[in-house]
Write a protein that holds these residues in place. Structure first.
Motif, short mmCIF file in Angstrom:
data_model
loop_
_atom_site.label_atom_id
_atom_site.label_comp_id
_atom_site.label_asym_id
_atom_site.label_seq_id
_atom_site.Cartn_x
_atom_site.Cartn_y
_atom_site.Cartn_z
N PRO A 127 0.83 -1.21 0.00
CA PRO A 127 0.00 0.00 0.00
C PRO A 127 0.87 1.26 0.00
O PRO A 127 1.92 1.31 0.64
CB PRO A 127 -0.81 -0.12 1.30
N VAL A 128 0.42 2.27 -0.71
CA VAL A 128 1.17 3.51 -0.84
C VAL A 128 0.41 4.63 -0.15
O VAL A 128 -0.83 4.66 -0.16
CB VAL A 128 1.38 3.85 -2.35
N ARG A 129 1.14 5.52 0.50
CA ARG A 129 0.49 6.66 1.14
C ARG A 129 -0.19 7.54 0.09
O ARG A 129 0.40 7.85 -0.94
CB ARG A 129 1.50 7.48 1.93
N ALA A 130 -1.41 7.93 0.37
CA ALA A 130 -2.16 8.75 -0.58
C ALA A 130 -1.42 10.04 -0.90
O ALA A 130 -1.39 10.48 -2.05
CB ALA A 130 -3.55 9.06 -0.01
N VAL A 131 -0.79 10.63 0.09
CA VAL A 131 -0.10 11.90 -0.13
C VAL A 131 1.11 11.72 -1.05
O VAL A 131 1.43 12.61 -1.84
CB VAL A 131 0.31 12.53 1.23
N HIS A 132 1.76 10.58 -0.98
CA HIS A 132 2.89 10.32 -1.87
C HIS A 132 2.42 10.05 -3.29
O HIS A 132 3.05 10.46 -4.26
CB HIS A 132 3.71 9.14 -1.34
N TRP A 133 1.30 9.34 -3.42
CA TRP A 133 0.77 9.06 -4.74
C TRP A 133 0.33 10.35 -5.43
O TRP A 133 0.69 10.61 -6.58
CB TRP A 133 -0.40 8.09 -4.63
N ILE A 134 -0.43 11.16 -4.72
CA ILE A 134 -0.93 12.40 -5.30
C ILE A 134 0.20 13.38 -5.58
O ILE A 134 0.17 14.12 -6.56
CB ILE A 134 -1.99 13.02 -4.37
N GLY A 135 1.23 13.37 -4.73
CA GLY A 135 2.35 14.28 -4.92
C GLY A 135 3.35 13.84 -5.96
O GLY A 135 4.30 14.57 -6.25
N GLY A 136 3.16 12.65 -6.54
CA GLY A 136 4.08 12.18 -7.58
C GLY A 136 3.87 12.95 -8.87
O GLY A 136 2.95 13.75 -9.01
N PRO A 137 4.75 12.74 -9.84
CA PRO A 137 4.63 13.47 -11.12
C PRO A 137 3.32 13.17 -11.81
O PRO A 137 2.95 12.02 -11.99
CB PRO A 137 5.83 12.98 -11.93
N ARG A 138 2.61 14.22 -12.18
CA ARG A 138 1.32 14.08 -12.85
C ARG A 138 1.26 14.99 -14.07
O ARG A 138 0.23 15.57 -14.39
CB ARG A 138 0.18 14.44 -11.90
N LEU A 139 2.39 15.15 -14.74
CA LEU A 139 2.44 16.05 -15.89
C LEU A 139 1.46 15.60 -16.97
O LEU A 139 1.42 14.44 -17.35
CB LEU A 139 3.86 16.10 -16.46
N GLY A 140 0.65 16.53 -17.43
CA GLY A 140 -0.23 16.24 -18.55
C GLY A 140 -1.54 15.59 -18.18
O GLY A 140 -2.34 15.29 -19.08
N LEU A 141 -1.82 15.36 -16.90
CA LEU A 141 -3.05 14.67 -16.53
C LEU A 141 -4.27 15.51 -16.90
O LEU A 141 -5.27 14.99 -17.39
CB LEU A 141 -3.05 14.36 -15.03
#
Length: 250
Positions: A81-95
């Protein structure tokens, strides 16, 4: 997952689209909100579930939505399981652009090419069916006006709208202050939406490194533990990461 129902990322983007300018409100934080909306949509589809402040894949079966399935596969590859804050804070260029292009293919928006200062090319997006946008907005207005607990989808949409700072776009001025406050309060009606909304705000406020502590009982996490931060009267701080500051529809 059937395509007869719009996904939360699509609804959040339509909510942020300014019909007068063809641009998106809060562009610097909207990518974070879209990443969070993907998590909520996957949870509503039964593919992931909260595990404390982390996200766990419980059913890796594809949903049939390519963009959601890409996120689901990335989560599956993490293994643990991954922390939600780490997932959301990851690179999301172009989403944001990915979803704008998707809405254009679905016929819900159309692109309008233009120029800035007569030189720089720009693309603006106009909703082709304003009834859809009105229906989305009406759900939020109803939840705010009646005080009746909304369904999980609407509660999550409200939480994400608050988290990315759409409150002053949707309910501007002093006359909208009470509506913005009630929009923020809707965060408590959906545990997953609350978890994700808090994670979005944590990333923007630069506190992603600290794990969230919550005294809320199982099944009622995040919203009751700390209260939604509301810097600048409900508008979250701008992201510090340069990669989150790309504006698409400008």
């Amino acid at each position: 997952m059937g395509r007869s129902r719009r996904t939360l990322p699509e609804e959040l983007l339509l909510l942020a689209l300014d019909p007068a300018t063809g641009t998106t409100a809060q562009p610097q934080s909207l990518d974070l909100g879209l990443a969070g909306a993907q998590l909520v949509e996957l949870a509503l589809a039964g593919r992931i579930a909260p595990d404390g402040d982390r996200i766990a894949v419980v059913v890796p079966r594809p949903t049939g939505d390519p963009t959601l399935d890409s996120a689901l596969e990335l989560l599956r590859r993490r293994g643990a399981p991954v922390r939600a804050v780490h997932w959301i804070g990851g690179p999301r260029l172009g989403l944001r652009q990915t979803y704008l292009s998707h809405l254009e293919r679905c016929g819900m928006v159309h692109a309008v090419a233009g120029q800035m200062c007569g030189v720089l090319p720009t693309t603006r997006y106009q909703a082709t069916d304003t009834e859809i946008s009105r229906e989305i907005r009406a759900r939020l207005d109803s939840a705010i006006r009646t005080g009746v607990p909304p369904d999980p989808r609407t509660a999550a949409l409200a939480a994400l709208a608050h988290a990315v700072g759409l409150g002053k776009h949707l309910y501007p001025g002093n006359e909208g202050r009470s509506s913005r406050s009630r929009l923020r309060d809707l965060i408590r009606h959906d545990p997953m939406g609350g978890l994700v909304a808090h994670a979005v705000m944590d990333v923007q406020n630069g506190v992603a490194a600290q794990p969230r502590r919550s005294s809320a009982p199982a099944g009622r996490q995040a919203p009751g533990g700390r209260g939604a931060p509301e810097p600048a009267r409900g508008v979250p701080a701008q992201p510090r990461r340069g990669s989150m500051a790309r504006a698409v529809a400008h």
